[in-house]
Write an enzyme that holds these catalytic residues in place. Structure first.
Site, PDB file in Angstrom:
ATOM      1  N   GLY A   2       0.789  -1.223   0.000  1.00  0.00           N
ATOM      2  CA  GLY A   2       0.000   0.000   0.000  1.00  0.00           C
ATOM      3  C   GLY A   2       0.820   1.271   0.000  1.00  0.00           C
ATOM      4  CE  LYS A  62      -2.586   0.086  -7.276  1.00  0.00           C
ATOM      5  NZ  LYS A  62      -2.904  -1.335  -7.085  1.00  0.00           N
ATOM      6  NE  ARG A 115      -3.908  -7.137  -0.907  1.00  0.00           N
ATOM      7  CZ  ARG A 115      -4.004  -6.102  -1.726  1.00  0.00           C
ATOM      8  NH1 ARG A 115      -5.086  -5.931  -2.454  1.00  0.00           N
ATOM      9  NH2 ARG A 115      -3.017  -5.238  -1.845  1.00  0.00           N
TER      10      ARG A 115
END
Lengths: 63, 451
Positions: free
Chosen positions: B168, B245, B301
């Protein structure tokens, strides 16, 4: 903004310069460093690690 | 139906993704069990589940990250399977193993595959061996600054510094010289100790050649029990702030059909190399000028931005995850149709992107043909500072990119949020930005808009 005090970098009595990191806050998985805006001595530190603080709260006094 | 063996399904997550998973679980006729913290007791996902279990206080360590509490909730409710969503425990090898050891089905890839891909250094070496292109970089953990300086000299500035275990965007930064590297290294090392608890023998940091004006393009894959790995198209995630993002779209406006074909083939090889099962994402960096790409990392995932792929393919990726977990190898045809864009609606100010939690006074979602909103909140809820700032994902689907942009403008304007600060004004600004509108943009776009 509401944030948790993640790390207190300086102690009372420390001499700091413009741009030094005083404490690091955390909110919403983001680290937010609080930076000294002037040279001086930290005469008071009003937060401890783990505190929850709000916008406008006093963090430290530099003289 | 094999999927009957999955219910009840425990969803070990919160917010919009828990709600989105619950929707598909219930549609498939299975019971959905939610788990939640004290801070999230009033959120829609808790009410929409068939059953909800309180884990503990707001702090993630005492609730969503507490594996013992989550496993106990699963036992107490008779759950037969666990869906981890994204973040939290989704890429936690020990948790995946514990779920399986307790006799439940883990809705995700094997713990071995998560482990292999979870360490970015290991993943990078593995991909290189599988014939997937990687950027010039370090092959061993860089455990101190002098090693980092030596490595940077070999690779050549600018370099990207990141943690082997991080995700992340946390702990990632670019260094243009030795001085910048010292700063970037310290930041990555700190993040490594904080988020991954790296051992005292030194943080696992890696350095890679930084590609300027790169696009971030990722491939959705699906590994089937019969051994096949399918590539279900790409998503362009180049609109980023702080390496995270904000907006994603599919198809990518920055790659040629020839490059797309090569990337999809490489993503299949990446999945095959680890015997991948279920939904996963192979993230790449694309040099748009040279029309070439390198492997970045693999996310083992469901991805936040999976709706973009769902809109252009018509597939339900959560349903496919469940069917694969139940042992089915469904025939999947992914013929992309039209163009989809996702806007992440974050509780943050639209200028500096600083967090802005608060009580939601007004929450009015846009509706209409080709508009999908995956949200975690409604009016009256409080967005707290304990979790990530994602409030909702506003997604639009049009017959082509121009139509999707137009639907995006209308939907962003119609989305009324009052209370927490939010980045909808940024989304509106982006939809008028020449680089974004023409599609000729890269990961530096947001920084340029704010310089």
């Amino acid at each position: 903004m509401v944030a948790n005090v993640w790390k207190v970098v300086v102690s009372e009595g420390d001499t700091v310069s413009d741009g030094d990191t005083l404490v690091i806050l955390e909110s919403m998985k983001m680290e937010i460093p609080v930076i000294a805006e002037d040279d001086g001595v930290v005469t008071a530190l009003k937060v401890a690690e783990g505190d929850v603080i709000q916008e406008g709260d006093l963090i430290a006094v530099i003289e | 139906m094999l999927t009957e063996t999955l219910g009840p399904v425990l969803i070990a997550n919160r917010g919009e993704i828990a709600r989105r998973i619950i929707r598909t679980v219930k549609r498939m006729g299975l019971r959905a069990v939610a788990v939640h913290s004290e801070a999230d007791a009033d959120l829609p996902f808790v009410r929409e589940a068939d059953e909800a279990v309180l884990l503990g206080p707001a702090s993630p360590a005492q609730s969503y990250l507490d594996t013992a509490k989550v496993l106990e909730a699963a036992r107490a409710t008779g759950a037969k399977s666990v869906h981890p969503g994204y973040g939290f425990l989704s890429e936690n090898v020990a948790f995946a193993r514990a779920v399986m050891d307790a006799g439940m089905i883990w809705i995700g890839p094997s713990p071995e595959a998560i482990d292999k891909m979870g360490d970015k250094i290991n993943a990078r070496n593995l991909m290189e061996a599988a014939g997937v292109p990687v950027a010039a970089g370090t092959r061993e953990p860089v455990t101190d600054l002098s090693l980092a300086l030596k490595a940077a000299e070999q690779i050549g500035y600018p370099v990207m510094v990141k943690t082997a275990g991080g995700g992340g965007g946390i702990g990632m930064s670019v260094a243009h010289d030795d001085e910048g590297l010292a700063k970037a290294y310290e930041q990555a090392a700190r993040a490594a100790s904080r988020f991954s608890g790296d051992a005292l023998d030194g943080p696992a940091v890696l350095l890679e050649r930084y590609i300027e004006r790169a696009r971030h393009v990722e491939v959705q894959i699906l590994g089937l029990p019969d051994g096949r790995v399918l590539a279900l198209g790409e998503r362009d995630c180049s609109v980023q702030r702080r390496h995270q993002k904000v907006v994603e779209e599919s198809p990518s406006p920055g790659i040629t059909p020839e490059l797309r074909e090569r990337m999809l083939a490489a993503a299949v090889r990446a999945g095959e190399a680890v015997g991948y099962l279920g939904a996963g994402t192979v993230e790449c960096l694309v040099d748009a000028d040279k029309q070439d790409f390198v492997f970045l990392e693999m996310n083992t995932r469901l991805q936040v931005e999976h709706p973009v792929t769902e809109l252009v393919t018509g597939l339900d990726l959560v349903e496919l995850q469940l069917r694969v977990a139940a042992g089915e190898s469904p025939e999947v045809a992914a013929e992309p149709r039209g163009h989809a864009i996702e806007f992440r609606v974050y509780a943050e100010d639209p200028k500096r992107f600083f967090p802005g939690p608060g009580v939601i006074k007004v929450w009015d979602e846009p509706t209409g043909d080709g508009v999908r909103v995956d949200s975690g909140y409604h009016a009256g809820n409080t967005v707290t500072p304990f979790y990530d700032p994602l409030m909702a994902k506003l997604c639009v689907h049009g017959s082509d990119r121009a139509e999707a942009l137009e639907k995006g403008r209308k939907a962003v304007a119609e989305f009324a949020v009052e209370g927490p600060k939010n980045n909808l004004p940024f989304c509106a600004e982006l939809l008028e930005n020449t680089e974004f509108v023409t599609g000729d943009y890269d990961t530096g776009l947001v920084a340029r808009m704010r310089s």
